[in-house]
Design a protein around this motif. Structure first.
Motif, PDB file in Angstrom:
ATOM      1  N   THR A  34       0.830  -1.207   0.000  1.00 28.41           N
ATOM      2  CA  THR A  34       0.000   0.000   0.000  1.00 28.41           C
ATOM      3  C   THR A  34       0.863   1.256   0.000  1.00 28.41           C
ATOM      4  OG1 THR A  34      -0.181  -0.231   2.392  1.00 28.41           O
ATOM      5  CG2 THR A  34      -2.016  -1.049   1.092  1.00 28.41           C
ATOM      6  N   THR A  35       2.025   1.191   0.684  1.00 23.55           N
ATOM      7  CA  THR A  35       2.895   2.366   0.706  1.00 23.55           C
ATOM      8  C   THR A  35       3.454   2.662  -0.682  1.00 23.55           C
ATOM      9  OG1 THR A  35       3.493   1.903   2.987  1.00 23.55           O
ATOM     10  CG2 THR A  35       4.950   3.352   1.774  1.00 23.55           C
ATOM     11  N   LEU A  36       3.874   1.610  -1.390  1.00 26.15           N
ATOM     12  CA  LEU A  36       4.376   1.798  -2.751  1.00 26.15           C
ATOM     13  C   LEU A  36       3.266   2.325  -3.660  1.00 26.15           C
ATOM     14  CD1 LEU A  36       6.516  -1.439  -3.175  1.00 26.15           C
ATOM     15  CD2 LEU A  36       7.389   0.893  -3.196  1.00 26.15           C
ATOM     16  N   ALA A  37       2.060   1.795  -3.460  1.00 28.35           N
ATOM     17  CA  ALA A  37       0.928   2.243  -4.276  1.00 28.35           C
ATOM     18  C   ALA A  37       0.619   3.713  -4.011  1.00 28.35           C
ATOM     19  CB  ALA A  37      -0.293   1.373  -3.996  1.00 28.35           C
ATOM     20  N   GLN A  38       0.667   4.096  -2.735  1.00 31.68           N
ATOM     21  CA  GLN A  38       0.407   5.500  -2.386  1.00 31.68           C
ATOM     22  C   GLN A  38       1.433   6.424  -3.013  1.00 31.68           C
ATOM     23  OE1 GLN A  38       0.304   5.961   1.853  1.00 31.68           O
ATOM     24  NE2 GLN A  38      -1.445   4.576   2.066  1.00 31.68           N
ATOM     25  N   ARG A  39       2.697   5.991  -3.001  1.00 31.11           N
ATOM     26  CA  ARG A  39       3.738   6.809  -3.604  1.00 31.11           C
ATOM     27  C   ARG A  39       3.439   7.000  -5.094  1.00 31.11           C
ATOM     28  NH1 ARG A  39       9.739   4.847  -5.240  1.00 31.11           N
ATOM     29  NH2 ARG A  39       8.454   3.159  -6.037  1.00 31.11           N
ATOM     30  N   ASP A  40       3.064   5.900  -5.712  1.00 32.06           N
ATOM     31  CA  ASP A  40       2.724   5.919  -7.122  1.00 32.06           C
ATOM     32  C   ASP A  40       1.659   6.971  -7.424  1.00 32.06           C
ATOM     33  OD1 ASP A  40       3.261   4.829  -9.523  1.00 32.06           O
ATOM     34  OD2 ASP A  40       1.901   3.123  -9.347  1.00 32.06           O
ATOM     35  N   LEU A  87       7.039  -4.771  -5.699  1.00 32.74           N
ATOM     36  CA  LEU A  87       7.109  -3.650  -6.650  1.00 32.74           C
ATOM     37  C   LEU A  87       6.095  -3.808  -7.790  1.00 32.74           C
ATOM     38  CD1 LEU A  87      10.934  -2.864  -6.921  1.00 32.74           C
ATOM     39  CD2 LEU A  87       9.164  -1.395  -5.990  1.00 32.74           C
ATOM     40  N   PRO A  88       6.152  -4.923  -8.561  1.00 36.20           N
ATOM     41  CA  PRO A  88       5.147  -5.047  -9.630  1.00 36.20           C
ATOM     42  C   PRO A  88       3.721  -5.154  -9.105  1.00 36.20           C
ATOM     43  CG  PRO A  88       6.486  -7.040  -9.477  1.00 36.20           C
ATOM     44  CD  PRO A  88       7.145  -6.014  -8.624  1.00 36.20           C
ATOM     45  N   LEU A  89       3.528  -5.866  -7.998  1.00 37.42           N
ATOM     46  CA  LEU A  89       2.162  -6.043  -7.496  1.00 37.42           C
ATOM     47  C   LEU A  89       1.545  -4.709  -7.080  1.00 37.42           C
ATOM     48  CD1 LEU A  89       2.280  -9.368  -5.420  1.00 37.42           C
ATOM     49  CD2 LEU A  89       1.523  -8.994  -7.770  1.00 37.42           C
ATOM     50  N   SER A  90       2.391  -3.821  -6.515  1.00 30.97           N
ATOM     51  CA  SER A  90       1.842  -2.561  -6.007  1.00 30.97           C
ATOM     52  C   SER A  90       1.338  -1.656  -7.133  1.00 30.97           C
ATOM     53  CB  SER A  90       2.891  -1.816  -5.185  1.00 30.97           C
ATOM     54  OG  SER A  90       3.901  -1.324  -6.036  1.00 30.97           O
ATOM     55  N   THR A  91       1.866  -1.843  -8.351  1.00 32.38           N
ATOM     56  CA  THR A  91       1.439  -0.951  -9.432  1.00 32.38           C
ATOM     57  C   THR A  91      -0.020  -1.185  -9.816  1.00 32.38           C
ATOM     58  OG1 THR A  91       2.037  -2.480 -11.209  1.00 32.38           O
ATOM     59  CG2 THR A  91       3.758  -1.005 -10.435  1.00 32.38           C
ATOM     60  N   VAL A  92      -0.560  -2.349  -9.436  1.00 31.45           N
ATOM     61  CA  VAL A  92      -1.939  -2.664  -9.810  1.00 31.45           C
ATOM     62  C   VAL A  92      -2.931  -1.686  -9.154  1.00 31.45           C
ATOM     63  CG1 VAL A  92      -3.746  -4.411  -9.654  1.00 31.45           C
ATOM     64  CG2 VAL A  92      -1.425  -5.082 -10.245  1.00 31.45           C
ATOM     65  N   PHE A  93      -2.599  -1.235  -7.936  1.00 32.33           N
ATOM     66  CA  PHE A  93      -3.505  -0.325  -7.235  1.00 32.33           C
ATOM     67  C   PHE A  93      -3.805   0.921  -8.067  1.00 32.33           C
ATOM     68  CE2 PHE A  93      -1.821  -2.836  -3.791  1.00 32.33           C
ATOM     69  CZ  PHE A  93      -2.871  -2.946  -2.889  1.00 32.33           C
ATOM     70  N   SER A  94      -2.752   1.561  -8.563  1.00 32.83           N
ATOM     71  CA  SER A  94      -2.988   2.823  -9.262  1.00 32.83           C
ATOM     72  C   SER A  94      -3.702   2.582 -10.588  1.00 32.83           C
ATOM     73  CB  SER A  94      -1.683   3.592  -9.461  1.00 32.83           C
ATOM     74  OG  SER A  94      -0.837   2.907 -10.350  1.00 32.83           O
ATOM     75  N   THR A  95      -3.453   1.428 -11.205  1.00 36.70           N
ATOM     76  CA  THR A  95      -4.187   1.092 -12.424  1.00 36.70           C
ATOM     77  C   THR A  95      -5.678   0.952 -12.119  1.00 36.70           C
ATOM     78  OG1 THR A  95      -2.274  -0.068 -13.311  1.00 36.70           O
ATOM     79  CG2 THR A  95      -4.397  -0.596 -14.281  1.00 36.70           C
ATOM     80  N   LEU A  96      -5.982   0.321 -10.992  1.00 32.16           N
ATOM     81  CA  LEU A  96      -7.386   0.130 -10.630  1.00 32.16           C
ATOM     82  C   LEU A  96      -8.059   1.460 -10.270  1.00 32.16           C
ATOM     83  CD1 LEU A  96      -7.359  -3.236  -8.634  1.00 32.16           C
ATOM     84  CD2 LEU A  96      -7.990  -2.818 -11.013  1.00 32.16           C
TER      85      LEU A  96
END
Lengths: 277, 256
Positions: free
Chosen positions: A32-38, A124-133
Motif C-alpha cells: 500500500t505504501t508503494l501504491a500510495q507513492r505511485d 514492486l510489480p504487485l503494487s502498481t496494480v492499485f494505481s491502475t485500478l
C-alpha cells in the motif's frame, strides 16, 4: 520490543523457488505504501493533474470514433455510438496496457531501492496494480455518464465485469513480471515492449468489433487471449455481441498459465537483480 | 536464541560477480551472440568472473561492535550487502540470529520526490515495519533527526547530504533491530550529530545489540569498536583487537 530472535540463513539458491507468501503478507503495508507513492507522485507538475485519467481515454476514443467510425465507416454493434463503443474498449485496454507498462519497468525505475534495501521484490510489480485500478475506477465513472447520456442500460451481464477486469490485469501482470525481470539483464526489452503493445492495440478488438474480422483470419485473431476478454468486457458493459463462451474460457486458461509462469520466472530471476541492476 | 550462538556467523563466504564485455566486432557476431543469449538466457562467452569475496569466515557475538576495514574494492561493502540480503553468496553461508537492520547508503530507501514526512513512512515500511509501527515511532524519529517542521514538508531531493543522513539514521535507530549493519554511515554528519550517533551506538552496545560497521575513519573505530576485521582483495587478513589490527592495517596501508 520484539523478544523473538529469528534465525536467518543466507545461502546460495538456484532453480525454481517457491513464492514466499507469508513474507509478502508480512510486508503488506509495503504494497500500500508503494501504491500510495505511485498515486502521489504521478501527476505532480502537471497542470491538469488527475484529469488526464479521463482525458487520455476520451481523446483516444474520439480519435478512434473519427478514424474507424467516420473515415473507415465501420459499424458499431447494436447502433451504439462509436465513441461509447471505443471508449468501453479503451477502458479495458488501458487496464491491460498500463499494468503491463508499469510492472515491466518497475524494477529498473526502483533500481536504487533494489540495490540497497532488502524487501520482497514481488511487492514492486504487485503494487502498481492499485494505481491502475484507481485509474480504471475514475475512467469508469465517465463510462457511466456516457451510457446515461446515450440511454444505454446495462444488462445483468455487468455483474461479470469484475471477472474480466481481473483476468485482463492478471494477464498483463504475467507478461509484465516476466518482462520486468528480463529487462534487468536485457534493456532491449524496454524498446521492444512499446512496439509490441502498439501492435496488440490494433490486433485486438479495442477500436473495432471482433465480428468484423473476416472468417479466414478468425483463428489467428483469437489466439490472442485479449480478444475473448475484450469482447466479454464489452458484452458485460454494453450488451454488444453474444457472450463469447469458448473464447473466454480459452483466454481464462491462457491468463492463469501466463500469470503463474510470469510469477515463477520473476522469482527465479530475482536473485540476480541486485547483482546486475 | 541462546546468547551462546553468535549474532552473525559467516562461513566460507564466496561472492563472484560477472563482468560483461559487450563489444562485438560486427553486427553479425552481435546477432549471433544475441541469439545465443536469448536461447540460453545467459551468455557463456561474454563475461569474466571477478571474485569479490574469497572464503571469508568469522563470527560476531551478541553485543559486540565490530568494524570492517580495508581499502576500496576489498569486499567490505559486498560482505555487508550479503548480510543485508541484497546479494546472495556464490557459496558459503551467513547466519543472522536476531532482527537485522542495515543502513547501506545515505538515503537508501528514500524516494527523492516524497517529502521528509512521507519518507519516514516510506522508508520505515520498506525496511520492514508496519505503518502503525512507523506511526508509533514518528515523534521519536523527528526528535532524533532534529529537522525543522518546514524541512519535513520538502521533497528529500532538496535535502543536503547531512540532512539526509540525519533522517536516515534517525529512522534506522528506531527500528528496534538487534543487529545493525552500517556502511560509511557516520562520515557526513556535523560534529553535533556525529556525537549523538556515537552516543546512540554506545547505548545500543550496553543494550546488548550487535553492530557491524564499515568505515574509513579510524578514530571512529577506536572509539566504538571492540574488534576489527581487515579485508584485503576479498580475503580476511586479520581478525582481532582494535589496537593490534589497526596498527598492522596502518602499516600495511603505508607499504601499499
Amino acid at each position: 520490543m520484539n523478544s523473538s530472535k529469528p534465525t536467518l540463513s543466507i545461502v546460495p539458491t538456484s532453480g525454481w523457488q517457491a513464492i514466499n507468501l507469508p513474507e509478502l503478507w508480512q510486508f503488506r503495508d509495503l504494497l500500500t505504501t508503494l501504491a500510495q507513492r505511485d498515486v502521489k507522485l504521478r501527476y505532480r507538475q502537471t497542470s491538469l493533474g488527475v484529469l488526464w485519467v479521463i482525458l487520455q481515454p476520451l481523446l483516444a476514443a474520439g480519435i478512434f470514433s473519427f478514424v474507424f467510425g467516420k473515415v473507415a465507416k465501420l459499424p458499431a454493434p447494436d447502433g451504439i455510438p462509436y465513441l461509447v463503443f471505443s471508449y468501453a474498449g479503451l477502458l479495458a485496454w488501458n487496464a491491460f496496457s498500463s499494468t503491463l507498462t508499469k510492472t515491466s519497468s518497475c524494477l529498473l525505475q526502483n533500481a536504487n531501492l533494489v540495490s540497497k534495501v532488502y524487501f520482497p521484490r514481488l511487492a514492486l510489480p504487485l503494487s502498481t496494480v492499485f494505481s491502475t485500478l484507481i485509474d480504471f475506477g475514475v475512467a469508469f465513472v465517465v463510462m457511466i455518464v456516457l451510457m446515461l447520456v446515450n440511454h444505454i442500460a446495462p444488462t445483468l451481464g455487468i455483474l461479470l465485469l469484475p471477472v474480466w477486469l481481473l483476468l485482463i490485469v492478471l494477464l498483463a501482470l504475467g507478461v509484465g513480471l516476466y518482462a520486468s525481470a528480463l529487462m534487468v539483464s536485457y534493456r532491449d526489452i524496454q524498446y521492444v515492449l512499446p512496439v509490441v503493445t502498439q501492435f496488440l492495440l490494433y490486433a485486438s478488438p479495442v477500436a473495432y468489433a471482433a465480428a468484423l474480422v473476416p472468417a479466414k483470419y478468425r483463428l489467428i485473431f483469437e489466439i490472442n487471449p485479449l480478444t475473448g476478454l475484450l469482447e466479454a468486457f464489452r458484452w458485460s458493459l454494453l450488451g454488444t455481441g453474444h457472450f463469447p463462451l469458448a473464447a473466454v474460457s480459452y483466454s481464462a486458461i491462457i491468463t492463469v498459465v501466463v500469470f503463474v509462469a510470469g510469477a515463477f520466472s520473476f522469482k527465479a530471476m530475482e536473485r540476480k537483480f541486485a547483482d546486475v541492476i | 536464541m541462546s546468547l551462546l550462538t553468535p549474532a552473525i556467523e559467516v562461513t566460507d563466504m564466496v561472492k563472484d560477480f560477472r563482468v560483461y564485455h559487450r563489444t562485438f566486432a560486427s553486427l553479425k557476431s552481435h546477432a549471433a551472440a544475441l541469439a545465443k543469449t536469448l536461447v540460453r538466457r545467459e551468455s557463456h562467452t561474454g563475461f569474466e568472473t571477478r571474485r569479490a569475496l574469497n572464503g571469508v569466515s568469522f563470527s560476531v557475538g551478541h553485543g559486540e561492535a565490530v568494524a570492517l576495514v580495508g581499502r576500496n574494492g576489498s569486499g567490505k561493502s559486498t560482505l555487508l550487502s550479503i548480510l543485508s540480503r541484497i546479494y546472495l553468496p556464490t557459496s558459503g553461508e551467513a547466519r543472522l540470529n536476531g532482527r537485522m537492520m542495515s543502513l547501506l547508503e545515505l538515503g537508501a530507501g528514500f524516494d527523492g520526490e516524497l517529502t521528509g514526512n512521507q519518507n519516514i513512512f516510506f522508508n520505515g515500511v520498506i525496511l520492514g515495519l508496519s505503518e502503525d509501527a512507523v506511526a508509533a515511532r514518528y515523534d521519536a524519529i523527528l526528535e532524533f533527526a532534529e529537522l525543522d517542521r518546514q524541512a519535513m514538508d520538502l521533497p528529500v531531493r532538496m535535502y543536503s547530504s547531512g540532512m539526509q543522513l540525519r533522517l536516515g539514521f534517525a529512522i534506522a535507530v528506531h527500528l528496534d533491530a538487534e543487529i545493525l549493519l552500517i556502511d560509511e554511515g557516520l562520515a557526513v554528519g556535523d560534529e553535533g550529530f556525529q556525537e549523538k550517533c556515537f552516543a546512540k551506538i554506545e547505548e545500543f552496545k550496553t543494550q546488548g545489540k550487535t553492530i557491524l560497521m564499515v568505515t574509513h575513519e579510524l578514530d571512529h573505530i577506536e572509539r566504538l569498536a571492540d574488534r576489527v576485521l581487515w579485508l584485503d582483495k576479498g580475503v580476511l587478513m586479520r581478525d582481532g583487537g582494535v589496537d593490534e589490527v589497526l596498527a598492522e592495517y596502518r602499516q600495511g596501508y603505508a607499504h601499499g
